[in-house]
Design an enzyme around this catalytic site. Structure first.
Site, PDB file in Angstrom:
ATOM      1  CG  HIS A   7     -27.502  74.608 -30.874  1.00 53.41           C
ATOM      2  ND1 HIS A   7     -28.625  75.302 -31.248  1.00 53.41           N
ATOM      3  CD2 HIS A   7     -27.095  73.937 -31.991  1.00 53.41           C
ATOM      4  CE1 HIS A   7     -28.890  75.068 -32.536  1.00 53.41           C
ATOM      5  NE2 HIS A   7     -27.981  74.239 -32.997  1.00 53.41           N
ATOM      6  NE  ARG A  28     -28.435  83.546 -23.951  1.00 54.20           N
ATOM      7  CZ  ARG A  28     -28.287  82.520 -24.793  1.00 54.20           C
ATOM      8  NH1 ARG A  28     -27.234  82.473 -25.591  1.00 54.20           N
ATOM      9  NH2 ARG A  28     -29.173  81.554 -24.842  1.00 54.20           N
ATOM     10  CG  ASN A  42     -43.661  76.673 -32.508  1.00 55.32           C
ATOM     11  OD1 ASN A  42     -42.807  76.488 -31.660  1.00 55.32           O
ATOM     12  ND2 ASN A  42     -43.580  77.646 -33.389  1.00 55.32           N
ATOM     13  CG  LEU A  43     -47.068  81.173 -29.087  1.00 55.39           C
ATOM     14  CD1 LEU A  43     -47.943  80.614 -27.989  1.00 55.39           C
ATOM     15  CD2 LEU A  43     -46.127  82.238 -28.535  1.00 55.39           C
ATOM     16  CD  GLU A  44     -45.719  82.979 -34.140  1.00 54.55           C
ATOM     17  OE1 GLU A  44     -44.656  83.441 -34.580  1.00 54.55           O
ATOM     18  OE2 GLU A  44     -46.642  83.669 -33.676  1.00 54.55           O
ATOM     19  CB  CYS A  88      -9.882  74.461 -21.122  1.00 53.64           C
ATOM     20  SG  CYS A  88      -8.195  75.086 -21.279  1.00 53.64           S
ATOM     21  CD  GLN A 133     -33.079  73.816 -32.476  1.00 48.64           C
ATOM     22  OE1 GLN A 133     -32.656  74.600 -33.321  1.00 48.64           O
ATOM     23  NE2 GLN A 133     -34.361  73.559 -32.333  1.00 48.64           N
ATOM     24  CG  ASN A 134     -33.882  75.231 -25.594  1.00 44.35           C
ATOM     25  OD1 ASN A 134     -33.840  75.818 -26.673  1.00 44.35           O
ATOM     26  ND2 ASN A 134     -35.007  74.860 -25.020  1.00 44.35           N
TER      27      ASN A 134
HETATM   28  P1  OAD Z   1     -36.393  80.798 -32.135  1.00 47.95           P
HETATM   29  O1  OAD Z   1     -36.389  82.046 -31.318  1.00 47.95           O
HETATM   30  O2  OAD Z   1     -35.891  80.890 -33.531  1.00 47.95           O
HETATM   31  O3  OAD Z   1     -37.886  80.208 -32.197  1.00 47.95           O
HETATM   32  C1  OAD Z   1     -38.638  80.031 -31.039  1.00 47.95           C
HETATM   33  C2  OAD Z   1     -39.958  79.382 -31.411  1.00 47.95           C
HETATM   34  O4  OAD Z   1     -40.689  79.156 -30.214  1.00 47.95           O
HETATM   35  C3  OAD Z   1     -40.856  80.240 -32.327  1.00 47.95           C
HETATM   36  O5  OAD Z   1     -41.348  79.443 -33.377  1.00 47.95           O
HETATM   37  C4  OAD Z   1     -42.005  80.685 -31.398  1.00 47.95           C
HETATM   38  O6  OAD Z   1     -43.247  80.784 -32.074  1.00 47.95           O
HETATM   39  C5  OAD Z   1     -42.033  79.549 -30.392  1.00 47.95           C
HETATM   40  N1  OAD Z   1     -42.539  79.950 -29.054  1.00 47.95           N
HETATM   41  C6  OAD Z   1     -42.372  81.119 -28.394  1.00 47.95           C
HETATM   42  N2  OAD Z   1     -42.972  81.077 -27.195  1.00 47.95           N
HETATM   43  C7  OAD Z   1     -43.529  79.837 -27.083  1.00 47.95           C
HETATM   44  C8  OAD Z   1     -44.305  79.182 -26.084  1.00 47.95           C
HETATM   45  N3  OAD Z   1     -44.615  79.772 -24.929  1.00 47.95           N
HETATM   46  N4  OAD Z   1     -44.719  77.921 -26.332  1.00 47.95           N
HETATM   47  C9  OAD Z   1     -44.427  77.296 -27.495  1.00 47.95           C
HETATM   48  N5  OAD Z   1     -43.696  77.865 -28.471  1.00 47.95           N
HETATM   49  C10 OAD Z   1     -43.261  79.122 -28.278  1.00 47.95           C
HETATM   50  O7  OAD Z   1     -35.605  79.679 -31.299  1.00 47.95           O
HETATM   51  P2  OAD Z   1     -34.984  78.295 -31.794  1.00 47.95           P
HETATM   52  O8  OAD Z   1     -35.807  77.688 -32.876  1.00 47.95           O
HETATM   53  O9  OAD Z   1     -34.714  77.493 -30.583  1.00 47.95           O
HETATM   54  O10 OAD Z   1     -28.654  78.607 -31.705  1.00 47.95           O
HETATM   55  O11 OAD Z   1     -33.614  78.784 -32.392  1.00 47.95           O
HETATM   56  C11 OAD Z   1     -32.699  77.841 -32.872  1.00 47.95           C
HETATM   57  C12 OAD Z   1     -31.294  78.288 -32.588  1.00 47.95           C
HETATM   58  O12 OAD Z   1     -31.114  79.634 -33.053  1.00 47.95           O
HETATM   59  C13 OAD Z   1     -30.941  78.394 -31.115  1.00 47.95           C
HETATM   60  O13 OAD Z   1     -30.581  77.154 -30.540  1.00 47.95           O
HETATM   61  C14 OAD Z   1     -29.771  79.314 -31.148  1.00 47.95           C
HETATM   62  C15 OAD Z   1     -30.279  80.359 -32.096  1.00 47.95           C
HETATM   63  O14 OAD Z   1     -29.300  81.054 -32.797  1.00 47.95           O
HETATM   64  C16 OAD Z   1     -27.412  78.869 -31.261  1.00 47.95           C
HETATM   65  O15 OAD Z   1     -27.196  79.678 -30.391  1.00 47.95           O
HETATM   66  C17 OAD Z   1     -26.369  78.063 -31.956  1.00 47.95           C
END
Ligand code: OAD
Length: 229
Positions: A109, A57, A202-204, A117, A92-93
């Protein structure tokens, strides 16, 4: 535009930079079991497997470039600051694409390009692969370094700062997040209760779509620029 804006970003904002999301078709947690790779127990059981997953990653993040959505947010942050407002960017990224686009972001996150460490708590930059026995640059202990990311079962970071920023904002904007991981998923309801206007880009529609006053759907590289123009 409101003068105090709280922006919450998720994996969707970096999707067009080539970094996979978690829950979409082909997403990371659809291909890998997070309980095996993203928990303190998994790291204790098999550190080599967990570190190898994060090495892959990390390589992806180092190779990626910010996209138009990251740049539009950085520009909006600078513009608002110049006229006495502010854009608080909570992500959250774990990538550094907001920073590389020129923004300041709070990483609830954690950050993949840093290690922590477990012996001394020191946090250090990490751009290459992380070996199981790599010594801590501060205390010298080998075997204690882990990616400085928040795993399942751990407390997200900077929660007090985030809460304070939310309370001081007029507008809440969620971008590219599915609204399924708490506490971030609860911020829109909190924002509403505090009287902020709420917007989803958002995308959807996300799981929380019904909680937003305004929604815009499409790729982040297009709709974020349009929204913050
Ligand atoms: P998700 O994978 O759960 O959601 C991603 C969102 O982005 C979805 O709603 C998609 O529709 C949207 N999406 C995808 N492509 C897109 C684009 N080109 N433009 C706009 N939107 C788009 O990811 P997160 O919500 O970030 O936590 O997930 C939250 C947390 O879950 C992460 O930070 C991570 C994960 O487990 C940890 O690792 C602690």
């Amino acid at each position: 535009m409101a003068e105090a804006v709280f922006v919450l970003t998720g994996a969707g904002v970096s999707a067009e930079s080539g970094l996979g999301t978690f829950r979409d078709a082909g997403g990371l947690w659809r291909r890998f079991d997070p309980m095996r790779l993203a928990t303190p127990e998994a790291f204790a059981r098999d550190p080599a497997e967990v570190l190898a997953f994060y090495d892959l990653r990390r390589r992806g993040v180092v190779a990626a470039q910010p996209n138009a959505a990251h740049r539009a947010l950085a520009e909006a942050q600078a513009r608002l600051a110049a006229r006495g407002g502010r854009l608080f960017l909570c992500t959250q990224n774990v990538d550094d694409l907001h920073e590389r686009a020129g923004a300041e972001a709070v990483h609830m996150h954690g950050e993949l390009l840093k290690t922590r460490c477990q012996a001394c708590g020191g946090i250090h930059a990490q751009h290459g692969d992380l070996g199981v026995d790599e010594p801590c640059p501060a205390c010298g202990r080998a075997g204690g370094l882990r990616p400085d990311v928040v795993w399942f079962g751990e407390m997200p970071k900077h929660l007090d700062r985030i809460d304070e920023a939310l309370r001081g904002s007029d507008l809440f904007v969620a971008i590219g997040t599915s609204g399924s991981v708490y506490p971030a998923a609860g911020y829109v309801a909190e924002a509403r209760a505090l009287g902020l206007r709420t917007c989803e880009l958002n995308l959807e529609p996300s799981d929380n779509a019904h909680l937003f006053d305004l929604v815009r759907y499409g790729p982040a590289s297009e709709i974020v620029q349009e929204f913050f123009r």
